[in-house]
Design a protein around this motif. Structure first.
Motif, PDB file in Angstrom:
ATOM      1  N   ASN A 366     -27.488  18.305  27.638  1.00  0.00           N
ATOM      2  CA  ASN A 366     -26.616  19.084  28.520  1.00  0.00           C
ATOM      3  C   ASN A 366     -26.338  18.327  29.817  1.00  0.00           C
ATOM      4  O   ASN A 366     -26.220  18.908  30.899  1.00  0.00           O
ATOM      5  CB  ASN A 366     -27.229  20.445  28.836  1.00  0.00           C
ATOM      6  N   SER A 367     -26.235  17.007  29.694  1.00  0.00           N
ATOM      7  CA  SER A 367     -26.007  16.165  30.863  1.00  0.00           C
ATOM      8  C   SER A 367     -25.436  14.834  30.413  1.00  0.00           C
ATOM      9  O   SER A 367     -25.916  14.233  29.432  1.00  0.00           O
ATOM     10  CB  SER A 367     -27.310  15.945  31.638  1.00  0.00           C
ATOM     11  N   LEU A 368     -24.418  14.361  31.127  1.00  0.00           N
ATOM     12  CA  LEU A 368     -23.880  13.037  30.838  1.00  0.00           C
ATOM     13  C   LEU A 368     -24.823  11.934  31.279  1.00  0.00           C
ATOM     14  O   LEU A 368     -24.689  10.791  30.844  1.00  0.00           O
ATOM     15  CB  LEU A 368     -22.524  12.868  31.541  1.00  0.00           C
ATOM     16  N   ALA A 369     -25.796  12.265  32.135  1.00  0.00           N
ATOM     17  CA  ALA A 369     -26.763  11.252  32.559  1.00  0.00           C
ATOM     18  C   ALA A 369     -27.640  10.799  31.404  1.00  0.00           C
ATOM     19  O   ALA A 369     -28.213   9.700  31.447  1.00  0.00           O
ATOM     20  CB  ALA A 369     -27.630  11.798  33.692  1.00  0.00           C
ATOM     21  N   GLY A 370     -27.730  11.613  30.343  1.00  0.00           N
ATOM     22  CA  GLY A 370     -28.588  11.253  29.225  1.00  0.00           C
ATOM     23  C   GLY A 370     -28.079  10.088  28.408  1.00  0.00           C
ATOM     24  O   GLY A 370     -28.851   9.474  27.658  1.00  0.00           O
ATOM     25  N   ILE A 371     -26.793   9.753  28.513  1.00  0.00           N
ATOM     26  CA  ILE A 371     -26.265   8.658  27.698  1.00  0.00           C
ATOM     27  C   ILE A 371     -26.263   7.340  28.459  1.00  0.00           C
ATOM     28  O   ILE A 371     -25.801   6.333  27.929  1.00  0.00           O
ATOM     29  CB  ILE A 371     -24.833   8.991  27.219  1.00  0.00           C
ATOM     30  N   GLN A 372     -26.763   7.329  29.700  1.00  0.00           N
ATOM     31  CA  GLN A 372     -26.892   6.067  30.425  1.00  0.00           C
ATOM     32  C   GLN A 372     -28.009   5.241  29.802  1.00  0.00           C
ATOM     33  O   GLN A 372     -29.017   5.773  29.335  1.00  0.00           O
ATOM     34  CB  GLN A 372     -27.182   6.332  31.909  1.00  0.00           C
ATOM     35  N   ARG A 373     -27.835   3.937  29.809  1.00  0.00           N
ATOM     36  CA  ARG A 373     -28.789   3.065  29.140  1.00  0.00           C
ATOM     37  C   ARG A 373     -30.210   3.245  29.683  1.00  0.00           C
ATOM     38  O   ARG A 373     -31.178   3.261  28.925  1.00  0.00           O
ATOM     39  CB  ARG A 373     -28.344   1.606  29.293  1.00  0.00           C
ATOM     40  N   GLU A 374     -30.326   3.396  31.001  1.00  0.00           N
ATOM     41  CA  GLU A 374     -31.661   3.516  31.581  1.00  0.00           C
ATOM     42  C   GLU A 374     -32.300   4.870  31.307  1.00  0.00           C
ATOM     43  O   GLU A 374     -33.495   5.069  31.571  1.00  0.00           O
ATOM     44  CB  GLU A 374     -31.589   3.292  33.095  1.00  0.00           C
ATOM     45  N   SER A 375     -31.534   5.828  30.769  1.00  0.00           N
ATOM     46  CA  SER A 375     -32.077   7.173  30.523  1.00  0.00           C
ATOM     47  C   SER A 375     -32.215   7.493  29.053  1.00  0.00           C
ATOM     48  O   SER A 375     -32.563   8.631  28.715  1.00  0.00           O
ATOM     49  CB  SER A 375     -31.175   8.227  31.183  1.00  0.00           C
ATOM     50  N   LEU A 376     -31.961   6.530  28.175  1.00  0.00           N
ATOM     51  CA  LEU A 376     -31.979   6.832  26.740  1.00  0.00           C
ATOM     52  C   LEU A 376     -33.348   7.286  26.264  1.00  0.00           C
ATOM     53  O   LEU A 376     -33.464   8.254  25.503  1.00  0.00           O
ATOM     54  CB  LEU A 376     -31.513   5.608  25.949  1.00  0.00           C
ATOM     55  N   GLN A 377     -34.403   6.605  26.702  1.00  0.00           N
ATOM     56  CA  GLN A 377     -35.747   6.981  26.245  1.00  0.00           C
ATOM     57  C   GLN A 377     -36.094   8.386  26.700  1.00  0.00           C
ATOM     58  O   GLN A 377     -36.664   9.186  25.949  1.00  0.00           O
ATOM     59  CB  GLN A 377     -36.775   5.972  26.765  1.00  0.00           C
ATOM     60  N   LYS A 378     -35.757   8.690  27.931  1.00  0.00           N
ATOM     61  CA  LYS A 378     -36.004  10.022  28.467  1.00  0.00           C
ATOM     62  C   LYS A 378     -35.202  11.074  27.703  1.00  0.00           C
ATOM     63  O   LYS A 378     -35.699  12.168  27.404  1.00  0.00           O
ATOM     64  CB  LYS A 378     -35.634  10.018  29.949  1.00  0.00           C
ATOM     65  N   ALA A 379     -33.952  10.746  27.348  1.00  0.00           N
ATOM     66  CA  ALA A 379     -33.113  11.685  26.623  1.00  0.00           C
ATOM     67  C   ALA A 379     -33.641  11.933  25.215  1.00  0.00           C
ATOM     68  O   ALA A 379     -33.664  13.077  24.738  1.00  0.00           O
ATOM     69  CB  ALA A 379     -31.682  11.162  26.573  1.00  0.00           C
ATOM     70  N   VAL A 380     -34.080  10.879  24.537  1.00  0.00           N
ATOM     71  CA  VAL A 380     -34.618  11.042  23.183  1.00  0.00           C
ATOM     72  C   VAL A 380     -35.891  11.877  23.212  1.00  0.00           C
ATOM     73  O   VAL A 380     -36.137  12.694  22.312  1.00  0.00           O
ATOM     74  CB  VAL A 380     -34.860   9.664  22.547  1.00  0.00           C
ATOM     75  N   GLU A 381     -36.700  11.721  24.254  1.00  0.00           N
ATOM     76  CA  GLU A 381     -37.911  12.533  24.382  1.00  0.00           C
ATOM     77  C   GLU A 381     -37.542  14.002  24.536  1.00  0.00           C
ATOM     78  O   GLU A 381     -38.201  14.882  23.965  1.00  0.00           O
ATOM     79  CB  GLU A 381     -38.729  12.058  25.588  1.00  0.00           C
ATOM     80  N   LEU A 382     -36.505  14.280  25.305  1.00  0.00           N
ATOM     81  CA  LEU A 382     -36.066  15.670  25.465  1.00  0.00           C
ATOM     82  C   LEU A 382     -35.621  16.249  24.126  1.00  0.00           C
ATOM     83  O   LEU A 382     -35.953  17.394  23.794  1.00  0.00           O
ATOM     84  CB  LEU A 382     -34.923  15.730  26.477  1.00  0.00           C
TER      85      LEU A 382
END
Length: 553
Positions: A366-382
């Motif tokens: 629910n955030s476009l910040a999740g597709i940034q390269r530096e946030s991918l690991q955090k997004a996959v964990e979510l």
């Protein structure tokens, strides 16, 4: 000359008398009797007229002027013991729809308020126009299109910032095509000069694609109507649509769960509904539609290249359509592709899959910040914590580089039985809309009856006769109008009953033999007539008005 079974006067080589039986019209409308089983077999009588052939068809015989005609009667014979209403009656709601209605007090004669409001909003947007004096920058006509209406804020004249998707300043309008009078969506590319028409091969390929999840491209043309060279793409107009960006990613507080949570601290995840995340069923509904659109595009040998939240339209609650298809193919067309415009399509199709993965990951976070390269690991964990492993595996498959060429068909096993869930939801939605349509089915016919009745009653003068509406058949119709709308109770209070009005109008339209008592306003006269008499008076009087209006009287 012998007439074989099934022949008719139309097949006779001789001239037949004018009184020959008229040929029967064949209708594909199903007869209710064809779905019923007769209660008892008919007893053979002494009537020698109808005969049954070996194929089961009824052969009728009729003699006119000494000549006997044989013809096949395809009309189903009436079945013994079967009775149908002789005028329109509203059936109750179908049980499979009644039990899925969320509201017990849903209207019985009209469609649901939610659907009605949605359709009214679409009509309002479709008919919207601008004041040309307030917006002089919008031309009154562009090529064969007129009545332009901006669908998004117009860019300022000195704007330098360009579109992140296309690399050009763009604007969007609703316009009406003067050739077919239908509304279309015009996507204008500011300051673009088309120097190579070879790209029109791709445009022609896009125009052939018809899909329920793709906004169809109709034509591409250049114009100088905007005081500068512009390239315009004409698409189907879907009123009331909003982008996925504005629906899901426009709220600054929506992505707080992803951006502000300290990941790595195992204090237990919040429930998904309290974290502001989207339901997984909604995400899968989007996946099914987007993958279906990609599958059609790739099968046609093209690439989407606009799989982005800003270019995905949402109409209604969950209906998706990919917008702006074909724009990138024209804007980025390379002269080196003259010999083979499809040379790079395989590469673009692989990029489509990555873009689809980014869209799904952004929806899950629910955030476009999740597709940034530096946030991918955090997004996959979510995704791992809040959603199923199938959704996580689909995202990882789309975003991970593979050693082989991938296809959109590869994600079908990951979707699995969820496809049937979406199919079931679509069919249930279709049942509800069909039931709403059935409620409105007869309203147009009833309105025409009331409109005709209004043109007859209380007419001040007709053919220089001021008493025309108070005499003859018109007087009966006036009393019937009072019977419809001016009923009172025993206490003299107005009696308002919509079912009474609808029932009487339906009986009038059918001309049933039922009798009705019409009382004059002074209660000194009571006329007993049948609805068939009223229908005859009604039709004759209205035809008299039509003849006078057309100058035939």
């Amino acid at each position: 000359m012998s007439l074989s079974a099934g022949s008719s006067p139309l097949h006779s080589p001789k001239i037949t008398p004018q009184t020959s039986p008229a040929p029967r019209r064949r209708s594909h409308t199903p007869n209710p009797a064809s779905y019923m089983v007769p209660c008892s077999a008919s007893t053979p009588g002494s009537n020698p007229g109808p005969q049954t052939s070996a194929s089961g068809q009824v052969i009728q015989k009729e003699t006119v002027g000494g000549t006997t005609y044989f013809y096949t009667d395809t009309t189903p014979a009436p079945v013994t013991g079967m009775v149908f209403p002789n005028y329109h009656i509203y059936p109750p709601t179908a049980p499979h729809v009644a039990y899925m209605q969320p509201k017990a007090n849903a209207p019985s004669f009209f469609m649901a308020d939610e659907l009605r409001q949605e359709l009214i909003n679409r009509h309002l947007i479709t008919m919207a126009q601008i004041d040309q004096a307030d917006m002089p920058a919008v031309p009154s006509e562009v090529d064969s299109y007129h009545s332009l209406f901006p669908l998004e804020p117009l860019p300022p004249p000195n704007r330098i910032q360009k579109s992140s998707n296309f690399g050009y300043i763009t604007s969007c309008y609703k316009a009406v095509n003067s050739k077919d009078d239908l509304p279309y969506c015009l996507r204008r590319i500011h300051g673009f000069r088309l120097v190579n028409t070879k790209c029109m091969v791709l445009v022609d390929m896009w125009k052939k694609i018809q899909h329920s999840n793709i906004v169809t491209l109709r034509e591409v043309f250049t114009t100088k109507a905007f005081a500068e060279p512009s390239l315009v793409f004409a698409y189907d107009f879907h009123a009331g649509g909003e982008t996925m960006m504005s629906r899901h990613f426009n709220d600054p507080n929506a992505d707080a769960y992803f951006t502000k949570r300290k990941w790595g601290q195992h204090d237990g995840p919040l429930p998904r509904q309290h974290a502001g995340l989207l339901p997984e069923s909604l995400i899968w509904a989007y996946i099914v539609q987007l993958s279906s659109a990609l599958r059609t595009i790739h099968t046609a040998g093209l690439a989407c290249r606009v799989m982005d939240p800003t270019k995905i339209l949402i109409t209604g609650k969950t209906r998706l359509r990919v917008n702006c298809v074909g724009v990138c193919d024209v804007l980025t067309f390379d002269n080196s592709q003259n010999n083979n415009p499809l040379a790079l399509m395989a590469q673009y199709q692989q990029a489509d899959l990555i873009s689809l993965g980014k869209v799904v990951l952004a929806l899950a976070c629910n955030s476009l910040a999740g597709i940034q390269r530096e946030s991918l690991q955090k997004a996959v964990e979510l995704v791992t914590i809040n959603y199923s492993s199938d959704l996580k595996n689909l995202i990882l498959y789309l975003l991970t580089d593979q050693n082989r060429m991938r296809s959109v068909n590869d994600i079908m096993p990951m979707i699995g039985a969820r496809f049937y869930t979406q199919l079931d939801a679509a069919q249930m939605r279709n049942d509800v809309i069909e039931e709403d349509l059935a409620k409105e089915l007869q309203n147009g016919r009833l309105f025409r009856l009331v409109a005709k009745l209004g043109t007859i009653t209380e007419r001040p003068e007709f053919q220089k006769d001021p008493t025309w509406s108070e005499t003859g058949d018109r007087y009966l119709l006036k009393l019937f109008r009072d019977h419809l709308f001016h009923q009172v109770t025993e206490a003299g209070a107005p009696w308002i009953d919509l079912s009474h009005i609808i029932s009487c109008l339906n009986k009038l339209d059918a001309g049933v033999p039922e009798k009705i008592s019409l009382i004059s306003r002074d209660e000194k006269s009571v006329l007993v007539v049948t609805y068939s008499d009223l229908k005859r008076c009604f039709e004759n009087t209205f035809q008299e008005l039509i003849a006078a209006a057309s100058g035939q009287l």
